[in-house]
Design an enzyme around this catalytic site. Structure first.
Site, PDB file in Angstrom:
ATOM      1  N   GLY A   1     -33.458 -82.866  -3.401  1.00 25.20           N
ATOM      2  CA  GLY A   1     -34.619 -83.647  -2.988  1.00 25.20           C
ATOM      3  C   GLY A   1     -35.093 -83.452  -1.560  1.00 25.20           C
ATOM      4  O   GLY A   1     -36.275 -83.578  -1.273  1.00 25.20           O
TER       5      GLY A   1
ATOM      6  N   ASP B   1     -31.612 -94.989  -1.669  1.00 26.05           N
ATOM      7  CA  ASP B   1     -31.961 -95.976  -2.699  1.00 26.05           C
ATOM      8  C   ASP B   1     -30.818 -97.003  -2.736  1.00 26.05           C
ATOM      9  O   ASP B   1     -30.783 -97.927  -1.916  1.00 26.05           O
ATOM     10  CB  ASP B   1     -32.136 -95.189  -4.002  1.00 26.05           C
ATOM     11  CG  ASP B   1     -32.689 -95.999  -5.151  1.00 26.05           C
ATOM     12  OD1 ASP B   1     -32.565 -97.231  -5.121  1.00 26.05           O
ATOM     13  OD2 ASP B   1     -33.242 -95.419  -6.094  1.00 26.05           O
TER      14      ASP B   1
HETATM   15  C1  PRP Z   1     -31.645 -88.693  -5.248  1.00 25.85           C
HETATM   16  C2  PRP Z   1     -32.028 -88.576  -3.799  1.00 25.85           C
HETATM   17  C3  PRP Z   1     -30.810 -89.074  -3.095  1.00 25.85           C
HETATM   18  C4  PRP Z   1     -30.231 -90.083  -4.040  1.00 25.85           C
HETATM   19  C5  PRP Z   1     -30.560 -91.453  -3.549  1.00 25.85           C
HETATM   20  O1  PRP Z   1     -30.946 -87.535  -5.556  1.00 25.85           O
HETATM   21  O2  PRP Z   1     -32.341 -87.253  -3.434  1.00 25.85           O
HETATM   22  O3  PRP Z   1     -29.870 -88.037  -2.893  1.00 25.85           O
HETATM   23  O4  PRP Z   1     -30.839 -89.831  -5.313  1.00 25.85           O
HETATM   24  O5  PRP Z   1     -30.045 -92.422  -4.403  1.00 25.85           O
HETATM   25  P1  PRP Z   1     -28.902 -93.438  -4.011  1.00 25.85           P
HETATM   26  O6  PRP Z   1     -29.176 -93.962  -2.637  1.00 25.85           O
HETATM   27  O7  PRP Z   1     -29.085 -94.521  -5.071  1.00 25.85           O
HETATM   28  O8  PRP Z   1     -27.587 -92.756  -4.128  1.00 25.85           O
HETATM   29  P2  PRP Z   1     -30.737 -86.996  -7.029  1.00 25.85           P
HETATM   30  O9  PRP Z   1     -29.328 -87.244  -7.428  1.00 25.85           O
HETATM   31  O10 PRP Z   1     -31.841 -87.518  -7.908  1.00 25.85           O
HETATM   32  O11 PRP Z   1     -30.849 -85.452  -6.914  1.00 25.85           O
HETATM   33  P3  PRP Z   1     -31.999 -84.529  -6.293  1.00 25.85           P
HETATM   34  O12 PRP Z   1     -31.814 -84.600  -4.800  1.00 25.85           O
HETATM   35  O13 PRP Z   1     -31.686 -83.200  -6.858  1.00 25.85           O
HETATM   36  O14 PRP Z   1     -33.350 -85.054  -6.723  1.00 25.85           O
END
Ligand code: PRP
Length: 178
Positions: free
Chosen positions: A46, A105
């Site tokens: 991300g 998040d």
């Molecule tokens: C998303 C984002 C953060 C995480 C945040 O990653 O990039 O790393 O979720 O969420 P949290 O605070 O609830 O842990 P994701 O796992 O979707 O992977 P990506 O980066 O490949 O989109």
């Protein structure tokens, strides 16, 4: 709207540019005078769009590295599980390290990754996130550089995905919920 999956734009390209510039200034000021390159670590996937913009407004010598972790499946709800799918290429021992995220998040990912990085004994470890969704927090994380605080809506674009789509949108949009 160019993509029918997006309900509305939450953060425009102009606001993104202003936010990134502000963060670049703050980071440049914070690390002014460090004696070795700053190590800027992006959490894949991300953060890659934000990283690319951010490093170009940090006016300091720096090196980049990437970690890949995953907490979400292909849905809108976090599974709560963390998998490291790619480790760093370099040692961070005794280095000044800035971890970069696209969004905090629940805080689960950042708190786990911070623990892993801290165990490698960096000289300093700070965190920068483009977006912060504090209403969803279940793990407390101290954020040193925060871009924009957003409400509890599922957003994508500017690197953030839904089922791997929408990362290429130049703005941050709210996904349609139906
Ligand atoms: C998303 C984002 C953060 C995480 C945040 O990653 O990039 O790393 O979720 O969420 P949290 O605070 O609830 O842990 P994701 O796992 O979707 O992977 P990506 O980066 O490949 O989109």
């Amino acid at each position: 709207m160019p993509d029918t999956g997006i309900e509305r734009i939450l953060i425009t390209e102009e606001e993104i540019a202003r936010t990134v510039a502000r963060l670049g200034d703050a980071i440049t000021t914070c690390y002014a005078g460090i004696d070795r390159e700053l190590v800027v670590i992006g959490l894949l996937r991300g953060s890659f769009v934000f990283m690319a913009d951010l490093i170009r407004v940090i006016r300091l010598p720096l090196v980049v590295d990437f970690l890949s972790v995953s907490t979400y499946g292909d849905g809108t709800v976090s599974s709560g599980e963390l998998r490291m799918t790619k480790d760093l290429e370099q040692s961070i021992e005794d280095r000044d390290v800035l971890l970069v995220e696209d969004i905090v998040d629940t805080g689960h990912t950042f708190s786990k990754v911070l623990g892993l990085m801290q165990a490698r004994r960096p000289r300093s470890l700070k965190v920068c996130t483009f977006l912060d969704k504090p209403s969803r927090r279940t793990c407390e994380v101290a954020i040193d550089f925060c871009g924009i605080t957003i409400p509890n809506e599922f957003v994508c674009g500017y690197g953030l995905d839904f089922a791997q789509r929408y990362r290429n949108l130049p703005y941050v949009g709210v996904l349609k919920t139906d």
